[in-house]
Write a protein that holds these residues in place. Structure first.
Motif, PDB file in Angstrom:
ATOM      1  N   CYS A 174       1.597  -7.217  -1.647  1.00 57.32           N
ATOM      2  CA  CYS A 174       0.422  -6.524  -1.115  1.00 57.32           C
ATOM      3  C   CYS A 174      -0.847  -7.147  -1.681  1.00 57.32           C
ATOM      4  CB  CYS A 174       0.463  -5.039  -1.461  1.00 57.32           C
ATOM      5  SG  CYS A 174      -0.953  -4.138  -0.787  1.00 57.32           S
ATOM      6  N   GLU A 218      -2.829  -3.253   8.057  1.00 54.01           N
ATOM      7  CA  GLU A 218      -1.763  -3.197   7.054  1.00 54.01           C
ATOM      8  C   GLU A 218      -0.955  -4.494   7.042  1.00 54.01           C
ATOM      9  OE1 GLU A 218       0.319  -1.531   3.875  1.00 54.01           O
ATOM     10  OE2 GLU A 218      -1.622  -1.057   4.768  1.00 54.01           O
ATOM     11  N   GLN A 242      -6.665   0.979  -1.881  1.00 54.95           N
ATOM     12  CA  GLN A 242      -5.326   1.516  -1.648  1.00 54.95           C
ATOM     13  C   GLN A 242      -5.310   3.020  -1.383  1.00 54.95           C
ATOM     14  OE1 GLN A 242      -2.926   0.021  -4.863  1.00 54.95           O
ATOM     15  NE2 GLN A 242      -3.209  -2.097  -4.201  1.00 54.95           N
ATOM     16  N   VAL A 264       2.019  -1.239  -6.490  1.00 56.29           N
ATOM     17  CA  VAL A 264       2.357  -1.603  -5.116  1.00 56.29           C
ATOM     18  C   VAL A 264       3.143  -2.901  -5.176  1.00 56.29           C
ATOM     19  CG1 VAL A 264       0.394  -0.440  -4.078  1.00 56.29           C
ATOM     20  CG2 VAL A 264       0.177  -2.813  -4.783  1.00 56.29           C
ATOM     21  N   CYS A 268      -2.417  -7.176   4.797  1.00 59.42           N
ATOM     22  CA  CYS A 268      -2.311  -7.130   3.334  1.00 59.42           C
ATOM     23  C   CYS A 268      -0.868  -7.028   2.857  1.00 59.42           C
ATOM     24  CB  CYS A 268      -3.140  -5.981   2.755  1.00 59.42           C
ATOM     25  SG  CYS A 268      -2.565  -4.347   3.209  1.00 59.42           S
ATOM     26  N   CYS A 269       0.003  -6.512   3.681  1.00 63.60           N
ATOM     27  CA  CYS A 269       1.422  -6.383   3.327  1.00 63.60           C
ATOM     28  C   CYS A 269       2.233  -7.069   4.418  1.00 63.60           C
ATOM     29  CB  CYS A 269       1.817  -4.917   3.196  1.00 63.60           C
ATOM     30  SG  CYS A 269       1.080  -4.080   1.785  1.00 63.60           S
ATOM     31  N   MET A 293       0.804  -1.186   0.000  1.00 63.25           N
ATOM     32  CA  MET A 293       0.000   0.000   0.000  1.00 63.25           C
ATOM     33  C   MET A 293       0.852   1.258   0.000  1.00 63.25           C
ATOM     34  SD  MET A 293      -0.961   2.766   1.804  1.00 63.25           S
ATOM     35  CE  MET A 293       0.205   2.327   3.018  1.00 63.25           C
TER      36      MET A 293
END
Length: 116
Positions: A16, A70, A23, A12, A73-74, A1
């Motif tokens: 991610c 966060e 985003q 990205v 997702c990452c 992100m």
């Protein structure tokens, strides 16, 4: 992100999994925290950024919520939020291959945030 602001194409990292439509909203959340709660910035080492934040329960809760979402997702991010001697510190660490993401986050802190 966070890499979305660094690349002109809006790309990205492949790691991610946040849907593209979400985003910009997540970036706005980072900007809100970075723009209002950061007291100082310290780049402890190339892969680690330390942010001293306004030490309030509201800021701690907002950052903790953002960290959890966060990290979902990452997964390459490592976050640590702690209170030491009345200072609320947020450390963000990335692997060497994701330094651009950390650079992009650090660059989003307003100029009035003290950098070391």
């Amino acid at each position: 992100m966070a890499d979305i602001a660094h690349f002109p194409s809006g790309a990205v990292p492949a790691a991610c999994t946040l849907p593209t439509a979400e985003q910009p909203l997540r970036l706005a959340e980072f900007d809100e925290v970075l723009g209002t709660a950061v007291r100082s910035v310290y780049r402890a080492e190339p892969a680690r950024l330390r942010l001293e934040l306004t030490p309030t329960p509201q800021v701690a809760a907002r950052v903790a919520d953002l960290m959890v979402r966060e990290a979902g997702c990452c997964s390459f991010f490592a976050f640590h939020l702690g209170l030491v001697d009345g200072r609320l510190c947020w450390e963000i660490t990335v692997p060497a291959g994701q330094l651009r993401v950390l650079d992009a986050l650090a660059a989003r802190v307003p100029a009035d945030g003290h950098r070391a």
